[in-house]
Design a protein around this motif. Structure first.
Motif, PDB file in Angstrom:
ATOM      1  N   LYS A 195      24.112 -41.010  -9.125  1.00  0.00           N
ATOM      2  CA  LYS A 195      25.532 -40.519  -9.434  1.00  0.00           C
ATOM      3  C   LYS A 195      25.516 -39.351 -10.200  1.00  0.00           C
ATOM      4  O   LYS A 195      24.862 -39.035 -11.187  1.00  0.00           O
ATOM      5  N   GLY A 196      26.260 -38.454  -9.744  1.00  0.00           N
ATOM      6  CA  GLY A 196      26.535 -36.934 -10.492  1.00  0.00           C
ATOM      7  C   GLY A 196      25.557 -35.931 -10.052  1.00  0.00           C
ATOM      8  O   GLY A 196      25.594 -34.760 -10.490  1.00  0.00           O
ATOM      9  N   ILE A 255      30.331 -19.288  -9.919  1.00  0.00           N
ATOM     10  CA  ILE A 255      30.514 -19.440 -11.375  1.00  0.00           C
ATOM     11  C   ILE A 255      29.614 -20.725 -11.600  1.00  0.00           C
ATOM     12  O   ILE A 255      29.617 -21.698 -10.880  1.00  0.00           O
ATOM     13  N   PRO A 256      28.919 -20.488 -12.894  1.00  0.00           N
ATOM     14  CA  PRO A 256      28.014 -21.769 -12.963  1.00  0.00           C
ATOM     15  C   PRO A 256      28.909 -23.090 -13.027  1.00  0.00           C
ATOM     16  O   PRO A 256      29.946 -23.127 -13.600  1.00  0.00           O
ATOM     17  N   GLY A 257      28.100 -24.218 -12.654  1.00  0.00           N
ATOM     18  CA  GLY A 257      28.855 -25.386 -12.572  1.00  0.00           C
ATOM     19  C   GLY A 257      29.759 -25.636 -11.402  1.00  0.00           C
ATOM     20  O   GLY A 257      30.165 -26.708 -11.337  1.00  0.00           O
ATOM     21  N   THR A 258      29.611 -24.930 -10.438  1.00  0.00           N
ATOM     22  CA  THR A 258      30.497 -24.904  -9.304  1.00  0.00           C
ATOM     23  C   THR A 258      29.853 -25.081  -8.231  1.00  0.00           C
ATOM     24  O   THR A 258      28.592 -25.068  -8.202  1.00  0.00           O
ATOM     25  N   PHE A 259      30.442 -25.612  -6.970  1.00  0.00           N
ATOM     26  CA  PHE A 259      29.570 -25.701  -5.798  1.00  0.00           C
ATOM     27  C   PHE A 259      30.673 -25.572  -4.441  1.00  0.00           C
ATOM     28  O   PHE A 259      31.909 -25.867  -4.488  1.00  0.00           O
ATOM     29  N   ASN A 260      30.147 -25.120  -3.476  1.00  0.00           N
ATOM     30  CA  ASN A 260      30.738 -25.207  -1.926  1.00  0.00           C
ATOM     31  C   ASN A 260      30.240 -26.362  -1.204  1.00  0.00           C
ATOM     32  O   ASN A 260      29.155 -26.551  -1.224  1.00  0.00           O
ATOM     33  N   LEU A 261      31.151 -26.854  -0.292  1.00  0.00           N
ATOM     34  CA  LEU A 261      30.814 -28.244   0.370  1.00  0.00           C
ATOM     35  C   LEU A 261      31.220 -27.596   1.900  1.00  0.00           C
ATOM     36  O   LEU A 261      32.362 -27.069   2.186  1.00  0.00           O
ATOM     37  N   GLU A 262      30.254 -27.778   2.672  1.00  0.00           N
ATOM     38  CA  GLU A 262      30.363 -27.627   4.264  1.00  0.00           C
ATOM     39  C   GLU A 262      30.298 -29.036   4.844  1.00  0.00           C
ATOM     40  O   GLU A 262      29.181 -29.621   4.775  1.00  0.00           O
ATOM     41  N   VAL A 277      34.138 -37.446  -2.927  1.00  0.00           N
ATOM     42  CA  VAL A 277      33.474 -35.973  -3.774  1.00  0.00           C
ATOM     43  C   VAL A 277      33.716 -36.226  -4.967  1.00  0.00           C
ATOM     44  O   VAL A 277      32.736 -36.192  -5.934  1.00  0.00           O
ATOM     45  N   SER A 278      34.830 -36.655  -5.488  1.00  0.00           N
ATOM     46  CA  SER A 278      35.368 -36.500  -6.816  1.00  0.00           C
ATOM     47  C   SER A 278      34.543 -37.626  -7.410  1.00  0.00           C
ATOM     48  O   SER A 278      34.273 -37.670  -8.566  1.00  0.00           O
ATOM     49  N   ALA A 307      29.352 -35.021 -10.717  1.00  0.00           N
ATOM     50  CA  ALA A 307      29.441 -34.899 -12.165  1.00  0.00           C
ATOM     51  C   ALA A 307      30.833 -34.558 -12.424  1.00  0.00           C
ATOM     52  O   ALA A 307      31.442 -33.475 -11.822  1.00  0.00           O
ATOM     53  N   ALA A 308      31.235 -35.008 -13.488  1.00  0.00           N
ATOM     54  CA  ALA A 308      32.361 -34.339 -14.346  1.00  0.00           C
ATOM     55  C   ALA A 308      32.316 -33.127 -14.625  1.00  0.00           C
ATOM     56  O   ALA A 308      33.602 -32.316 -14.565  1.00  0.00           O
ATOM     57  N   SER A 309      31.356 -32.467 -15.000  1.00  0.00           N
ATOM     58  CA  SER A 309      31.115 -30.978 -15.155  1.00  0.00           C
ATOM     59  C   SER A 309      31.129 -30.187 -14.164  1.00  0.00           C
ATOM     60  O   SER A 309      30.992 -29.023 -14.407  1.00  0.00           O
ATOM     61  N   ARG A 310      30.924 -30.479 -12.716  1.00  0.00           N
ATOM     62  CA  ARG A 310      30.821 -29.763 -11.725  1.00  0.00           C
ATOM     63  C   ARG A 310      32.209 -29.712 -10.895  1.00  0.00           C
ATOM     64  O   ARG A 310      32.846 -30.655 -11.011  1.00  0.00           O
ATOM     65  N   HIS A 311      32.429 -28.476 -10.295  1.00  0.00           N
ATOM     66  CA  HIS A 311      33.865 -28.284  -9.773  1.00  0.00           C
ATOM     67  C   HIS A 311      33.459 -27.710  -8.456  1.00  0.00           C
ATOM     68  O   HIS A 311      32.729 -26.778  -8.252  1.00  0.00           O
ATOM     69  N   LEU A 312      34.375 -28.335  -7.517  1.00  0.00           N
ATOM     70  CA  LEU A 312      34.138 -27.947  -6.030  1.00  0.00           C
ATOM     71  C   LEU A 312      35.250 -26.687  -5.905  1.00  0.00           C
ATOM     72  O   LEU A 312      36.248 -26.665  -6.270  1.00  0.00           O
TER      73      LEU A 312
END
Length: 176
Positions: A78-79, A108-115, A135-136, A140-145
């Motif tokens: 998880k995370g 931006i650091p800590g972000t990600f894209n999802l396809e 996804v949520s 990880a709580a520190s990561r943002h879509l």
């Protein structure tokens, strides 16, 4: 008789252990160890026992059993990006996750894209909400879509002939 009782156990404890030794050979207990053999009405209780994060009674039995079997591994990872992929794949989606350092140019650091490719499934509000929740829960709580791209390619059946319709892609653009 083999026992786990300590040498100083009382005669009553030894007799109780002797009387109850056959309980673990009952078919009902052996069935619970094999998730594929458990009657469907007991699946919610086993899911609770295995700490399944989210449960939907409307899922097919095969999906419920798969979620229960994978619960321990899902909690272990998880995370991570792998957790997001594993959360979505049982629903039949193809998942491509691009973390901030893998994108060109870097995000931006800590972000990600999802396809996501829904592979023949249609997209409605319920499916979108389920994807967002999965996804949520897995990230990880520190990561943002930052960007979600969903491709749907519904399959249309006409007189027992499969026809692939044109693929539709929905993209969420980052807000400025």
């Amino acid at each position: 008789m083999k026992t786990l009782l300590p040498p100083n156990s009382t005669e009553l404890e030894r007799k109780l252990a002797e009387v109850g030794k056959d309980a673990f050979d009952l078919p009902s207990i052996r069935i619970i160890k094999d998730i594929d053999q458990v009657p469907a009405q007991f699946l919610p209780f086993i899911a609770w026992q295995k700490s399944v994060d989210y449960w939907d009674e409307n899922w097919q039995d095969s999906l419920k059993r798969n979620v229960i079997k994978n619960s321990l591994e899902q909690h272990r990872i998880k995370g991570t990006a792998a957790a997001i992929k594993r959360a979505l794949e049982p629903f039949g989606y193809e998942v491509k996750l691009i973390e901030w350092f893998q994108a060109e140019p870097n995000l931006i650091p800590g972000t990600f894209n999802l396809e996501l490719d829904l592979i023949g499934k249609s997209l409605d509000q319920e499916v979108y909400n389920e994807i967002s929740r999965l996804v949520s829960d897995a990230k990880a709580a520190s990561r943002h879509l930052t960007n979600l791209t969903i491709t749907t390619n519904p399959i249309l059946t006409i007189r027992n002939i499969l026809v692939h319709q044109t693929a539709l892609t929905y993209t969420s653009e980052p807000r400025a």
